[in-house]
Design a protein around this motif. Structure first.
Motif, PDB file in Angstrom:
ATOM      1  N   ARG A 194       0.846  -1.206   0.000  1.00  0.00           N
ATOM      2  CA  ARG A 194       0.000   0.000   0.000  1.00  0.00           C
ATOM      3  C   ARG A 194       0.877   1.250   0.000  1.00  0.00           C
ATOM      4  O   ARG A 194       0.520   2.275  -0.554  1.00  0.00           O
ATOM      5  CB  ARG A 194      -0.851  -0.029   1.278  1.00  0.00           C
ATOM      6  N   ILE A 195       2.031   1.148   0.692  1.00  0.00           N
ATOM      7  CA  ILE A 195       2.975   2.272   0.761  1.00  0.00           C
ATOM      8  C   ILE A 195       4.353   1.766   0.333  1.00  0.00           C
ATOM      9  O   ILE A 195       4.776   0.681   0.763  1.00  0.00           O
ATOM     10  CB  ILE A 195       3.063   2.838   2.196  1.00  0.00           C
ATOM     11  N   VAL A 196       5.031   2.540  -0.499  1.00  0.00           N
ATOM     12  CA  VAL A 196       6.410   2.201  -0.877  1.00  0.00           C
ATOM     13  C   VAL A 196       7.281   3.429  -0.643  1.00  0.00           C
ATOM     14  O   VAL A 196       6.921   4.544  -1.038  1.00  0.00           O
ATOM     15  CB  VAL A 196       6.507   1.785  -2.368  1.00  0.00           C
ATOM     16  N   ILE A 197       8.407   3.214   0.024  1.00  0.00           N
ATOM     17  CA  ILE A 197       9.413   4.280   0.136  1.00  0.00           C
ATOM     18  C   ILE A 197      10.638   3.795  -0.638  1.00  0.00           C
ATOM     19  O   ILE A 197      11.065   2.648  -0.470  1.00  0.00           O
ATOM     20  CB  ILE A 197       9.728   4.638   1.613  1.00  0.00           C
ATOM     21  N   ALA A 198      11.140   4.643  -1.521  1.00  0.00           N
ATOM     22  CA  ALA A 198      12.261   4.211  -2.356  1.00  0.00           C
ATOM     23  C   ALA A 198      13.374   5.239  -2.324  1.00  0.00           C
ATOM     24  O   ALA A 198      13.126   6.430  -2.151  1.00  0.00           O
ATOM     25  CB  ALA A 198      11.790   3.998  -3.792  1.00  0.00           C
ATOM     26  N   GLY A 199      14.584   4.746  -2.498  1.00  0.00           N
ATOM     27  CA  GLY A 199      15.745   5.621  -2.449  1.00  0.00           C
ATOM     28  C   GLY A 199      16.575   5.533  -3.707  1.00  0.00           C
ATOM     29  O   GLY A 199      16.574   4.515  -4.410  1.00  0.00           O
ATOM     30  N   GLY A 200      17.297   6.600  -3.974  1.00  0.00           N
ATOM     31  CA  GLY A 200      18.212   6.642  -5.110  1.00  0.00           C
ATOM     32  C   GLY A 200      19.649   6.441  -4.653  1.00  0.00           C
ATOM     33  O   GLY A 200      19.912   6.208  -3.463  1.00  0.00           O
ATOM     34  N   ARG A 201      20.553   6.564  -5.613  1.00  0.00           N
ATOM     35  CA  ARG A 201      21.953   6.250  -5.304  1.00  0.00           C
ATOM     36  C   ARG A 201      22.563   7.242  -4.314  1.00  0.00           C
ATOM     37  O   ARG A 201      23.567   6.959  -3.688  1.00  0.00           O
ATOM     38  CB  ARG A 201      22.795   6.179  -6.561  1.00  0.00           C
ATOM     39  N   SER A 202      21.914   8.423  -4.169  1.00  0.00           N
ATOM     40  CA  SER A 202      22.480   9.429  -3.266  1.00  0.00           C
ATOM     41  C   SER A 202      22.442   8.978  -1.802  1.00  0.00           C
ATOM     42  O   SER A 202      23.139   9.541  -0.971  1.00  0.00           O
ATOM     43  CB  SER A 202      21.724  10.752  -3.434  1.00  0.00           C
ATOM     44  N   LEU A 203      21.637   7.954  -1.474  1.00  0.00           N
ATOM     45  CA  LEU A 203      21.630   7.465  -0.087  1.00  0.00           C
ATOM     46  C   LEU A 203      22.903   6.696   0.252  1.00  0.00           C
ATOM     47  O   LEU A 203      23.266   6.556   1.420  1.00  0.00           O
ATOM     48  CB  LEU A 203      20.414   6.557   0.175  1.00  0.00           C
ATOM     49  N   PRO A 213      13.957   2.095   9.057  1.00  0.00           N
ATOM     50  CA  PRO A 213      13.116   2.434  10.215  1.00  0.00           C
ATOM     51  C   PRO A 213      11.816   3.123   9.796  1.00  0.00           C
ATOM     52  O   PRO A 213      10.765   2.885  10.382  1.00  0.00           O
ATOM     53  CB  PRO A 213      13.992   3.397  11.027  1.00  0.00           C
ATOM     54  N   ILE A 214      11.891   3.945   8.755  1.00  0.00           N
ATOM     55  CA  ILE A 214      10.673   4.635   8.291  1.00  0.00           C
ATOM     56  C   ILE A 214       9.723   3.616   7.660  1.00  0.00           C
ATOM     57  O   ILE A 214       8.506   3.649   7.899  1.00  0.00           O
ATOM     58  CB  ILE A 214      11.046   5.758   7.296  1.00  0.00           C
ATOM     59  N   ALA A 215      10.291   2.688   6.894  1.00  0.00           N
ATOM     60  CA  ALA A 215       9.455   1.636   6.292  1.00  0.00           C
ATOM     61  C   ALA A 215       8.746   0.824   7.373  1.00  0.00           C
ATOM     62  O   ALA A 215       7.568   0.480   7.240  1.00  0.00           O
ATOM     63  CB  ALA A 215      10.308   0.732   5.412  1.00  0.00           C
ATOM     64  N   GLU A 216       9.467   0.523   8.468  1.00  0.00           N
ATOM     65  CA  GLU A 216       8.846  -0.244   9.578  1.00  0.00           C
ATOM     66  C   GLU A 216       7.640   0.513  10.114  1.00  0.00           C
ATOM     67  O   GLU A 216       6.570  -0.056  10.296  1.00  0.00           O
ATOM     68  CB  GLU A 216       9.832  -0.440  10.746  1.00  0.00           C
ATOM     69  N   HIS A 217       7.833   1.806  10.394  1.00  0.00           N
ATOM     70  CA  HIS A 217       6.740   2.620  10.944  1.00  0.00           C
ATOM     71  C   HIS A 217       5.526   2.647  10.041  1.00  0.00           C
ATOM     72  O   HIS A 217       4.393   2.602  10.498  1.00  0.00           O
ATOM     73  CB  HIS A 217       7.198   4.070  11.139  1.00  0.00           C
ATOM     74  N   LEU A 218       5.798   2.772   8.738  1.00  0.00           N
ATOM     75  CA  LEU A 218       4.693   2.961   7.788  1.00  0.00           C
ATOM     76  C   LEU A 218       4.160   1.637   7.242  1.00  0.00           C
ATOM     77  O   LEU A 218       3.243   1.628   6.429  1.00  0.00           O
ATOM     78  CB  LEU A 218       5.164   3.825   6.604  1.00  0.00           C
ATOM     79  N   GLU A 219       4.785   0.521   7.669  1.00  0.00           N
ATOM     80  CA  GLU A 219       4.477  -0.805   7.103  1.00  0.00           C
ATOM     81  C   GLU A 219       4.586  -0.737   5.582  1.00  0.00           C
ATOM     82  O   GLU A 219       3.680  -1.163   4.841  1.00  0.00           O
ATOM     83  CB  GLU A 219       3.100  -1.284   7.545  1.00  0.00           C
ATOM     84  N   ALA A 220       5.672  -0.159   5.150  1.00  0.00           N
ATOM     85  CA  ALA A 220       5.884   0.069   3.718  1.00  0.00           C
ATOM     86  C   ALA A 220       6.918  -0.911   3.153  1.00  0.00           C
ATOM     87  O   ALA A 220       7.760  -1.427   3.883  1.00  0.00           O
ATOM     88  CB  ALA A 220       6.392   1.499   3.506  1.00  0.00           C
ATOM     89  N   ALA A 221       6.847  -1.134   1.844  1.00  0.00           N
ATOM     90  CA  ALA A 221       7.910  -1.858   1.150  1.00  0.00           C
ATOM     91  C   ALA A 221       8.996  -0.845   0.782  1.00  0.00           C
ATOM     92  O   ALA A 221       8.724   0.350   0.665  1.00  0.00           O
ATOM     93  CB  ALA A 221       7.361  -2.510  -0.106  1.00  0.00           C
ATOM     94  N   LEU A 251       0.583   5.277  -1.702  1.00  0.00           N
ATOM     95  CA  LEU A 251       1.540   6.339  -1.396  1.00  0.00           C
ATOM     96  C   LEU A 251       2.942   5.897  -1.815  1.00  0.00           C
ATOM     97  O   LEU A 251       3.407   4.823  -1.409  1.00  0.00           O
ATOM     98  CB  LEU A 251       1.520   6.620   0.121  1.00  0.00           C
ATOM     99  N   TYR A 252       3.608   6.718  -2.634  1.00  0.00           N
ATOM    100  CA  TYR A 252       4.973   6.432  -3.053  1.00  0.00           C
ATOM    101  C   TYR A 252       5.864   7.581  -2.599  1.00  0.00           C
ATOM    102  O   TYR A 252       5.593   8.742  -2.929  1.00  0.00           O
ATOM    103  CB  TYR A 252       5.050   6.281  -4.580  1.00  0.00           C
ATOM    104  N   ILE A 253       6.903   7.267  -1.834  1.00  0.00           N
ATOM    105  CA  ILE A 253       7.803   8.306  -1.336  1.00  0.00           C
ATOM    106  C   ILE A 253       9.167   8.106  -2.010  1.00  0.00           C
ATOM    107  O   ILE A 253       9.818   7.071  -1.813  1.00  0.00           O
ATOM    108  CB  ILE A 253       7.956   8.225   0.203  1.00  0.00           C
ATOM    109  N   ALA A 254       9.551   9.073  -2.838  1.00  0.00           N
ATOM    110  CA  ALA A 254      10.815   8.977  -3.584  1.00  0.00           C
ATOM    111  C   ALA A 254      11.853   9.845  -2.891  1.00  0.00           C
ATOM    112  O   ALA A 254      11.685  11.064  -2.803  1.00  0.00           O
ATOM    113  CB  ALA A 254      10.598   9.462  -5.011  1.00  0.00           C
TER     114      ALA A 254
END
Ligand SMILES: Cc1cc2nc3c(=O)[nH]c(=O)nc-3n(C[C@H](O)[C@H](O)[C@H](O)COP(=O)(O)OP(=O)(O)OC[C@H]3O[C@@H](n4cnc5c(N)ncnc54)[C@H](O)[C@@H]3O)c2cc1C
Length: 310
Positions: A194-203, A213-221, A251-254
């Protein structure tokens, strides 16, 4: 006139994409048979029989299907394909490999990755990484199609289909399963979260530390860009985009993602897109519903601590 769907299952349950494929098949208003194959098929077959709109579950059980290989499922499909006017599979890694092989053996042009079906033979499908949506008509007698699961709702439960055993052709033995390395995670699967948080190479090396930790809170992939995967900061199966997983979460968090067209091709059906990037001109902001111009190394810890206080 009826429909054959190749189900996908993991020995315990059907994969969600199968439910979406069944819903897509409803466009034809024809009887639907679901082919469930494997060695441990019983749980998935029982589940399949309860999907509303399924007439029969064809149960193909054989030891050599414990880890199904395309060549073996192809032979199984060919042994029963003659009865059907529509043959469908999800546009998954397996479906993408199986359906063109089946179509070639039947000398029929397949239509792949459809996002809309106007039965009996007109489809909408993306071209050029989703920049063009083509409407095409297929004049073949038999419709052989892969469907983009995220473009269709999941079929409802509440059916009571008949279970029918089918004879499984012997393995041709031209390829064999050797091993697999699976990433185990308690998080939701990327393609159905339902929620995905994704990161780019800058991380960089802080990818897991900042996103998990944010994914855990939001139950996100958790997803990643190809640049991030290529740099070794995230696993291959986390790649989102044209050549990765196509997703449509609520919800998609880029985070620290530029918004290249190949990445956008995988996220454009997300309901709400949030982007965090320190460059106000980053292309991702043109597609975001909410944008935060900020350094991710400051923004992510702040977001994490705000979530902890909830
Ligand atoms: C055939 C083909 C297929 C492809 N398939 C895919 C695919 O499936 N998926 C995919 O993702 N890509 C794919 N790509 C690659 C794609 O073109 C891009 O190269 C990739 O998506 C870029 O990843 P990125 O956003 O992590 O990196 P970059 O483009 O380098 O962007 C990094 C972003 O991070 C921001 N940033 C940097 N530091 C910070 C900071 N401290 N705080 C906040 N923001 C910061 C920058 O402003 C920038 O916008 C494909 C390319 C090709 C040619």
């Amino acid at each position: 006139m009826s429909i054959l769907i190749f189900a996908e299952q993991d020995g315990k349950a059907l994969r969600p994409s199968t439910l979406h494929t069944v819903a897509a098949a409803a466009a034809w208003n024809l009887p639907i048979d679901l082919l469930v194959y494997g060695n441990n098929v019983e749980p998935a077959a029982t589940e399949a029989a309860q999907i509303a709109g399924v007439r029969r579950v064809l149960v193909a059980k054989a030891e050599h299907l414990q880890h199904p290989l395309v060549e073996d499922v192809l032979d199984l499909g060919l042994s029963i394909a003659g009865e059907y006017s529509v043959i469908l599979a999800a546009h998954s890694v397996f479906g993408k490999s199986l359906i063109p092989s089946l179509a070639a053996r039947l000398d029929i042009a397949p239509i792949t990755d459809v996002v809309e079906i106007q039965a009996p033979a007109t489809y909408v499908r993306p071209s050029f990484a989703g920049n063009i949506m083509s409407t095409i008509q297929n004049n073949e007698q038999v419709q052989i199609v892969t469907v983009r699961a995220t473009a269709f709702r999941a079929a409802e439960r509440g059916g009571n289909a008949e279970l029918v055993s089918v004879t499984v052709p012997a393995s041709r033995g031209i390829s064999s399963w050797v091993s697999e390395a699976l990433n185990h995670s308690d998080r939701p699967e990327l393609n159905s979260a339902r929620i995905v948080i994704a990161g780019g190479r800058s991380l960089g090396e802080q990818f897991d530390e900042l996103l998990n930790p944010i994914a855990e809170h939001l139950e996100a992939a958790v997803g990643a860009t190809r640049a991030c995967v290529d740099a070794g900061f995230a696993a291959n199966d986390m790649q989102v985009g044209q050549t990765g997983t196509i997703i449509a979460p609520e919800l998609y968090i880029a985070v620290g993602i530029s918004g290249a067209m190949q990445h956008l091709a995988g996220i454009k059906d997300s309901k709400i897109i949030v982007a965090i990037n320190h460059d106000p001109d980053a292309p991702i902001f043109k597609h975001a519903d909410y944008g935060l111009v900020a350094d991710l190394f400051t923004a992510l810890p702040a977001l994490n601590s705000a979530l902890q206080q909830r």
